[in-house]
Design an enzyme around this catalytic site. Structure first.
Site, PDB file in Angstrom:
ATOM      1  N   LYS A 180       0.830  -1.215   0.000  1.00  0.00           N
ATOM      2  CA  LYS A 180       0.000   0.000   0.000  1.00  0.00           C
ATOM      3  C   LYS A 180       0.865   1.265   0.000  1.00  0.00           C
ATOM      4  O   LYS A 180       0.615   2.188  -0.759  1.00  0.00           O
ATOM      5  CB  LYS A 180      -0.928   0.029   1.238  1.00  0.00           C
ATOM      6  CG  LYS A 180      -1.929  -1.094   1.302  1.00  0.00           C
ATOM      7  CD  LYS A 180      -2.950  -0.875   2.430  1.00  0.00           C
ATOM      8  CE  LYS A 180      -2.335  -0.868   3.823  1.00  0.00           C
ATOM      9  NZ  LYS A 180      -1.768  -2.147   4.245  1.00  0.00           N
ATOM     10  N   ARG A 193      -9.809   1.430   8.893  1.00  0.00           N
ATOM     11  CA  ARG A 193      -9.405   0.077   9.262  1.00  0.00           C
ATOM     12  C   ARG A 193     -10.504  -0.642  10.025  1.00  0.00           C
ATOM     13  O   ARG A 193     -10.342  -1.812  10.356  1.00  0.00           O
ATOM     14  CB  ARG A 193      -8.196   0.168  10.163  1.00  0.00           C
ATOM     15  CG  ARG A 193      -6.878  -0.156   9.445  1.00  0.00           C
ATOM     16  CD  ARG A 193      -5.864  -0.129  10.469  1.00  0.00           C
ATOM     17  NE  ARG A 193      -4.632  -0.719  10.391  1.00  0.00           N
ATOM     18  CZ  ARG A 193      -3.504  -0.188   9.948  1.00  0.00           C
ATOM     19  NH1 ARG A 193      -3.512   0.955   9.332  1.00  0.00           N
ATOM     20  NH2 ARG A 193      -2.380  -0.802  10.098  1.00  0.00           N
ATOM     21  N   ARG A 204      11.284  -6.498   5.722  1.00  0.00           N
ATOM     22  CA  ARG A 204      11.171  -5.056   5.452  1.00  0.00           C
ATOM     23  C   ARG A 204      12.062  -4.238   6.400  1.00  0.00           C
ATOM     24  O   ARG A 204      12.124  -4.503   7.598  1.00  0.00           O
ATOM     25  CB  ARG A 204       9.717  -4.620   5.618  1.00  0.00           C
ATOM     26  CG  ARG A 204       9.510  -3.121   5.411  1.00  0.00           C
ATOM     27  CD  ARG A 204       8.069  -2.785   5.188  1.00  0.00           C
ATOM     28  NE  ARG A 204       7.244  -2.877   6.380  1.00  0.00           N
ATOM     29  CZ  ARG A 204       5.947  -2.557   6.407  1.00  0.00           C
ATOM     30  NH1 ARG A 204       5.346  -2.165   5.307  1.00  0.00           N
ATOM     31  NH2 ARG A 204       5.259  -2.651   7.525  1.00  0.00           N
ATOM     32  N   ARG A 230      11.073  -2.007  11.740  1.00  0.00           N
ATOM     33  CA  ARG A 230      10.008  -1.492  12.605  1.00  0.00           C
ATOM     34  C   ARG A 230       9.740  -2.509  13.709  1.00  0.00           C
ATOM     35  O   ARG A 230       9.730  -3.710  13.458  1.00  0.00           O
ATOM     36  CB  ARG A 230       8.724  -1.295  11.784  1.00  0.00           C
ATOM     37  CG  ARG A 230       8.726  -0.027  10.976  1.00  0.00           C
ATOM     38  CD  ARG A 230       7.600   0.043   9.976  1.00  0.00           C
ATOM     39  NE  ARG A 230       6.276  -0.287  10.485  1.00  0.00           N
ATOM     40  CZ  ARG A 230       5.146  -0.130   9.787  1.00  0.00           C
ATOM     41  NH1 ARG A 230       5.199   0.368   8.559  1.00  0.00           N
ATOM     42  NH2 ARG A 230       3.984  -0.463  10.277  1.00  0.00           N
ATOM     43  N   ARG A 281      -0.957  -8.238  13.913  1.00  0.00           N
ATOM     44  CA  ARG A 281      -1.478  -7.251  12.955  1.00  0.00           C
ATOM     45  C   ARG A 281      -2.304  -7.933  11.871  1.00  0.00           C
ATOM     46  O   ARG A 281      -3.334  -7.414  11.445  1.00  0.00           O
ATOM     47  CB  ARG A 281      -0.319  -6.468  12.319  1.00  0.00           C
ATOM     48  CG  ARG A 281       0.321  -5.500  13.297  1.00  0.00           C
ATOM     49  CD  ARG A 281       1.692  -5.093  12.833  1.00  0.00           C
ATOM     50  NE  ARG A 281       1.669  -4.224  11.689  1.00  0.00           N
ATOM     51  CZ  ARG A 281       2.646  -4.154  10.781  1.00  0.00           C
ATOM     52  NH1 ARG A 281       3.691  -4.947  10.861  1.00  0.00           N
ATOM     53  NH2 ARG A 281       2.557  -3.302   9.789  1.00  0.00           N
TER      54      ARG A 281
HETATM   55  P1  AMP Z   1       0.531   0.984   9.375  1.00  0.00           P
HETATM   56  O1  AMP Z   1       1.790   1.684   9.037  1.00  0.00           O
HETATM   57  O2  AMP Z   1      -0.642   1.427   8.536  1.00  0.00           O
HETATM   58  O3  AMP Z   1       0.678  -0.523   9.415  1.00  0.00           O
HETATM   59  O4  AMP Z   1       0.140   1.445  10.872  1.00  0.00           O
HETATM   60  C1  AMP Z   1       1.018   1.202  11.947  1.00  0.00           C
HETATM   61  C2  AMP Z   1       0.240   1.185  13.249  1.00  0.00           C
HETATM   62  O5  AMP Z   1      -0.402   2.454  13.467  1.00  0.00           O
HETATM   63  C3  AMP Z   1      -0.903   0.160  13.319  1.00  0.00           C
HETATM   64  O6  AMP Z   1      -0.465  -1.138  13.679  1.00  0.00           O
HETATM   65  C4  AMP Z   1      -1.779   0.798  14.403  1.00  0.00           C
HETATM   66  O7  AMP Z   1      -1.231   0.632  15.690  1.00  0.00           O
HETATM   67  C5  AMP Z   1      -1.678   2.279  14.063  1.00  0.00           C
HETATM   68  N1  AMP Z   1      -2.695   2.697  13.073  1.00  0.00           N
HETATM   69  C6  AMP Z   1      -2.477   3.170  11.825  1.00  0.00           C
HETATM   70  N2  AMP Z   1      -3.629   3.453  11.205  1.00  0.00           N
HETATM   71  C7  AMP Z   1      -4.615   3.135  12.066  1.00  0.00           C
HETATM   72  C8  AMP Z   1      -6.035   3.183  11.995  1.00  0.00           C
HETATM   73  N3  AMP Z   1      -6.671   3.596  10.896  1.00  0.00           N
HETATM   74  N4  AMP Z   1      -6.735   2.762  13.089  1.00  0.00           N
HETATM   75  C9  AMP Z   1      -6.119   2.336  14.209  1.00  0.00           C
HETATM   76  N5  AMP Z   1      -4.784   2.250  14.336  1.00  0.00           N
HETATM   77  C10 AMP Z   1      -4.015   2.651  13.277  1.00  0.00           C
END
Ligand code: AMP
Length: 219
Positions: free
Chosen positions: A17, A92, A129, A161, A172
């Site tokens: 993404k 989400r 990654r 990360r 996740r």
């Molecule tokens: P990502 O980089 O999109 O995988 O987001 C990293 C982390 O940020 C996720 O595992 C959540 O802890 C938090 N996060 C990001 N976007 C959201 C969202 N829309 N709702 C809730 N938590 C989020």
């Protein structure tokens, strides 16, 4: 004012993404709105928001709907988002998807692109990654930047990360299946869902998405 181009990109963590959104944002001249990047930025800056969410991010759980909805509402008030936005990592949950419709009003989501990638492949992509802490560039563990620990774009530190560690990856992906997959039916019922095979080269994925956006007369 021309219609806003608001696009949602859905897909499991590691589906590509971030990579696709960066490219599409550049070609359509709309901002890439990644709630994960916004939250990681807050953690890095040590802001009150960052201190509140740091441990949740590390564990791989979701932060509260209210908190991210407010971040997205504020982001859409900024001048660069008046032409639209490319949403990555938001919505989400169904609650977030409904809130997004309220935020955007009549000129809402034009398309939801589901990047479809098998779970084995995303697990392997996530564990290999590496990411630049400064500019967010994404590398693989075999890239020279990951081995040297230094980003060739900006000189920042290239790290893994915390939420790309095996236990957090498992959590996740489970959370995605439980909370986010129902959004596919939500957007399908609105006639907005398209699924793109994410198990192709990044260029092929970008071309497939651009062809759909063009076919639908969106850009
Ligand atoms: P990502 O980089 O999109 O995988 O987001 C990293 C982390 O940020 C996720 O595992 C959540 O802890 C938090 N996060 C990001 N976007 C959201 C969202 N829309 N709702 C809730 N938590 C989020």
């Amino acid at each position: 004012m021309p219609a806003r181009l608001n696009l949602v990109v859905l897909g499991k963590q590691g589906a590509g993404k971030g990579t696709q959104c960066k490219r599409l944002a550049a070609s359509y001249g709309i901002p890439h709105i990644s709630t994960g990047d916004i939250l990681r930025g807050a953690v890095k800056a040590g802001s009150p928001l960052g201190r509140e969410v740091a441990s949740v991010l590390d564990s791989g759980a979701l932060v509260s709907d209210d908190l991210v909805i407010e971040l997205v509402r504020e982001r859409f008030e900024e001048p660069d988002a008046q032409s639209g936005g490319l949403l990555d990592g938001f919505p989400r949950t169904l609650g977030q998807a409904e809130a997004l419709e309220r935020i955007l009003g009549d000129d809402g989501i034009k398309l939801c692109i589901n990047l479809d990638v098998p779970i084995e492949l995303v697990t392997q992509r996530l564990s290999s990654r590496r990411i630049c802490q400064e500019c967010g560039a994404i590398y693989r563990d075999t890239d020279v930047e990951a081995i040297s620990g230094t980003c060739t774009n900006c000189g920042g530190d290239v790290v893994q990360r915390a939420d790309d560690q095996p236990e957090a990856i498992r959590k996740r992906l489970e959370t995605y299946e439980r909370d986010t997959e129902p959004l596919l039916a939500f957007y399908e019922s609105r006639g907005l869902l398209v699924t793109v095979d994410g198990d192709q080269s990044p260029d092929e994925v970008t071309s497939a998405i651009e062809a759909i956006v063009h076919e639908r007369g969106l850009a």
